[in-house]
Design a protein around this motif. Sequence first.
Motif: not given
Length: 181
Positions: A21-35, A55-62, A127-133
């Motif tokens: 994960x790097x600032x400005x990238x969404x790699x960890x976010x996308x992995x969690x979204x895919x899982x 968006x991640x909350x919505x995917x978990x809710x779906x 962590x599952x928050x915007x700052x970390x992801x």
Amino acid sequence: EEERIATTPPMGDAAVRVVVGEPGRQRAFRVLEYLAAGARRRLWVTDAYLLPPARLFEVMALAERDGVDVRVLVPGASDIPLVRNLTRLGYRRLLKAGIRIFEWDGVMIHAKTCVTDGRWARVGTSNINAASLFGNFELDLVIEDKQLARALEAQYRRDMAGSLEVVQHPRNAPRALQRVV
């Protein structure tokens, strides 16, 4: 000059992917979204500072709406009380979506894991928050290995036994936590 790359021979059968994960990238976010999007039976998450982006909350809710057993395990006590309080503000939304919430009833739990369907595991620093992801340098592993995933599910069950499940009551009743049985 030719660059030399050290190689290690393959060990075991697990497919392991390193997610940087790097600032400005969404790699960890996308992995969690895919899982979450790919889960069919179980999506069990442990996170120290849970504030899921919309968006991640919505995917978990779906996933929950599709019949997936979605659970989150968070610390009951935190080294950053403000984040714990912000996490708790999101409980109503999670519970309304059918997501089960467990608070660790011990010293601060700092794990960041996700186990999906007894097959996939994610372990790392994100962590599952915007700052970390979205803003931090992080490092996660995504592992496709049934033996490891089952071991993580067994650990999750042990952690739930040492946790309190957050339950939603009608408005007039006091908010309560109850022991998991």
